[in-house]
Each structure stands twice: as C-alpha cells, then as structure tokens.
Write a protein that holds these residues in place. Structure first.
Motif, PDB file in Angstrom:
ATOM      1  N   GLY A 165      -7.051  16.699  14.201  1.00 29.19           N
ATOM      2  CA  GLY A 165      -5.917  17.490  13.694  1.00 29.19           C
ATOM      3  C   GLY A 165      -6.192  18.602  12.645  1.00 29.19           C
ATOM      4  N   GLN A 167      -7.064  21.611  10.217  1.00 29.87           N
ATOM      5  CA  GLN A 167      -6.341  22.825  10.473  1.00 29.87           C
ATOM      6  C   GLN A 167      -7.546  23.982  10.093  1.00 29.87           C
ATOM      7  OE1 GLN A 167      -3.154  22.140   7.732  1.00 29.87           O
ATOM      8  NE2 GLN A 167      -1.687  22.192   9.452  1.00 29.87           N
ATOM      9  N   SER A 203      -3.641  23.819  13.216  1.00 32.65           N
ATOM     10  CA  SER A 203      -4.459  23.060  14.048  1.00 32.65           C
ATOM     11  C   SER A 203      -4.319  23.590  15.387  1.00 32.65           C
ATOM     12  CB  SER A 203      -3.712  21.574  13.891  1.00 32.65           C
ATOM     13  OG  SER A 203      -2.551  21.778  14.621  1.00 32.65           O
ATOM     14  N   HIS A 204      -5.170  22.829  16.245  1.00 31.10           N
ATOM     15  CA  HIS A 204      -5.148  23.151  17.595  1.00 31.10           C
ATOM     16  C   HIS A 204      -4.018  22.752  18.453  1.00 31.10           C
ATOM     17  CE1 HIS A 204      -9.516  23.942  16.660  1.00 31.10           C
ATOM     18  NE2 HIS A 204      -9.602  24.625  17.783  1.00 31.10           N
ATOM     19  N   ARG A 223      -8.166  16.031  22.567  1.00 31.60           N
ATOM     20  CA  ARG A 223      -8.820  15.786  21.439  1.00 31.60           C
ATOM     21  C   ARG A 223     -10.125  14.929  21.902  1.00 31.60           C
ATOM     22  NH1 ARG A 223      -5.116  14.225  16.110  1.00 31.60           N
ATOM     23  NH2 ARG A 223      -3.517  15.999  16.508  1.00 31.60           N
ATOM     24  N   ASP A 258      -9.691  24.139   6.395  1.00 26.63           N
ATOM     25  CA  ASP A 258      -8.366  24.142   6.028  1.00 26.63           C
ATOM     26  C   ASP A 258      -8.256  25.091   4.780  1.00 26.63           C
ATOM     27  OD1 ASP A 258      -5.816  23.721   5.621  1.00 26.63           O
ATOM     28  OD2 ASP A 258      -5.784  21.568   5.318  1.00 26.63           O
TER      29      ASP A 258
END
Length: 298
Positions: A165, A167, A203-204, A223, A258
């Motif tokens: 998760g 970013q 995030s993806h 993931r 991030d």
C-alpha cells in the motif's frame, strides 16, 4: 580513442531520443526554437531534429553524436546495473569536445553515489561546470505506455508489484521533459539534483482505481511478495537488475517514495500534472492514443 569535434552554437544532444523522456525533451526543445541532435541506436528521424546514431556500447558512435553539441541530455542505458562503465568515458569525451552543460536522468530512489546511475551522478559535477541531475519519481507513463505495467493492464487488467500500500509521487514524463528543457537552456544551470514528483502521492491501488474509472475496464492491484516480484522480473531482465527493482518496490512499501515536491512548479512556472489528467489524456477511450517507445521508465 580521441575524436575531433567541431563547435557550433546552442545545440542540444538528446540521448534516448525515441524514449519516454528523450522524445518529449527533443520535441519541447524544437518547439522552443532550439537545435537538437536526436541520438538513438537507429538514428530515427524525429521532426525538426538532426538524427544521429548512438550506442552506449559502441564508442565509435560517440564522436559524431557529440560534434557540434554544447549541451547533452543523458539517458542511461536501459537495464545496465553498472552504467558508469560506459557513461563515464563518454562524458569525459563530451567535456573534451566542448560540451558545457550536462543534464542527467537519474531516479528519486537513487542518491548521489548510490547504485547504478548513482555513480554517474557523483561524477557529473566534477566534469561539467554547468549541470543538473533529474531525479524523478516513478513515471505515470508506466501505466499508459509500453512498460510492463501498461502491458499487464491492457492484457490482464492487473498491476503487479511488491509495493503493497506504499504511496508514490508519480510524475508525468511531459513534466520531466519540461524541467529538462529549462535545465538545458536557462541562462543558469541548476547545478544541483532535482527531485521531481506529481502533485500527490498515490498507491498502486489508487492507480488501478483511476485507470478503471477512466477506461471503463476493471483494473486491480495484485500485491506480490518481494521474492515473487524479483523472480517474475528475472524472467525478463538480468537477475541483478531484477533484484534492484524488487528492492525498490520494497522501499515503496516502507514509505520511501511517499512525498511530493514543488520542483516542477518552481522550475517551469506551472504545476505538475496529476495522474487522472494523464490517464484521461492517454487512456480515455475517446482519445487517440499515442504510445511512446520503450524508455527508461521507472
């Protein structure tokens, strides 16, 4: 080997001129009225440029590429875990040939002196009086162009990473090129490294949701574990490079990317594009899509 070079005025040599940032940098330089030598392995003709054949692994191509250039946009060889071995001899020849300014494409994930292109980053300030190192975050075009993520989205509706998760301040390649043009042509070079991001960290999972909304086709984020990601990549690229990329995903999961910066705004005078803008421009079903050739996307 020493090759004679001839000097002209205000000509930029753009490496990787058919790639993701190189093609955009060349086009923006031409649009601004600058002369461009467009370097690629096949000397592809790009509108308004002088095509020149260039191969990092063939020093015989260096002299013709450098002749007449006073600045250079440097895109490292793709997939090489030790690009300094071929880039540093070229940079020394460039300096001897009269190139005054060098702008290197690196990565937000690789600091000066770090692995891969980090060694080239360390060398550039000592070789050139005018310089910049661009350290963009991961490219938005990874999801719209010819990157493995984009292929996986088109073919399977899935993005596979080991980033969890985490970013990322994904950045538009158009914005990278805009900064490159300013770094190459402003009266004063930045003489520093510049971390480039988009306006927000995503995030993806966020990326998958936006692509789903824009295209109308469901896209999910799968993931993977670090080892699964490494092994998946190693089936396509050398193990050392695959391991490095998997480690970058693990760093993203830990929050290393991030962040956002104001660099694009500060250098170009306009804010960076957000991912939804890029997705609508390049993926929306009602838009004619232009797919960039493979480049050193991250």
């Amino acid at each position: 080997m020493t090759v004679a070079c001839t000097a002209l005025t205000r000509t930029a040599l753009v490496m990787g001129a058919t790639g993701t940032t190189g093609s955009r940098t060349a086009a923006q330089l031409i649009a601004a009225g600058h002369r461009v030598k467009a370097a690629s392995r096949r000397a592809t003709l790009l509108p308004g440029t002088e095509p020149v054949r260039f191969d990092w692994y063939d020093p015989a191509t260096f002299g013709a590429a450098l002749s007449g250039a006073d600045s250079v946009y440097l895109v490292p060889p793709i997939g090489d875990p030790d690009p300094a071995a071929v880039m540093l001899p070229f940079l020394r020849q460039a300096r001897a040939c009269g190139v005054e300014r060098a702008v290197l494409l690196s990565s937000s994930a690789i600091p000066e002196g770090g692995p891969a292109v980090g060694a080239v980053h360390r060398a550039v300030p000592g070789l050139f009086d005018e310089w910049a190192v661009l350290r963009p975050s991961w490219f938005m075009q990874n999801f719209t162009g010819t990157h493995a993520h984009a292929d996986s989205i088109r073919d399977h509706g899935v993005i596979r990473t080991a980033a969890g998760g985490g970013q990322v301040g994904f950045v538009d390649a158009d914005d990278i090129a805009a900064v490159a043009v300013r770094a190459l042509t402003d009266d004063r070079a930045p003489d520093s490294d510049l971390i480039l991001t988009g306006p927000e960290a995503l995030s993806h999972d966020d990326i998958a949701a936006i692509v789903t909304q824009v295209t109308g086709r469901p896209v999910t984020h799968d993931r993977l574990t670090h080892d699964d990601m490494r092994d998946r990549l190693a089936a396509m690229i050398p193990l050392e490079f695959a391991t490095m990329l998997a480690e970058m995903d693990r760093a993203i999961a830990g929050g290393a990317e991030d962040r956002t910066t104001d660099t694009v705004l500060r250098v170009t005078g306009r804010p960076p594009n957000g991912f939804r803008v890029v997705a609508e421009r390049e993926l929306a079903p009602t838009q004619a899509q232009t797919v960039p050739e493979t480049g050193p996307t991250r």
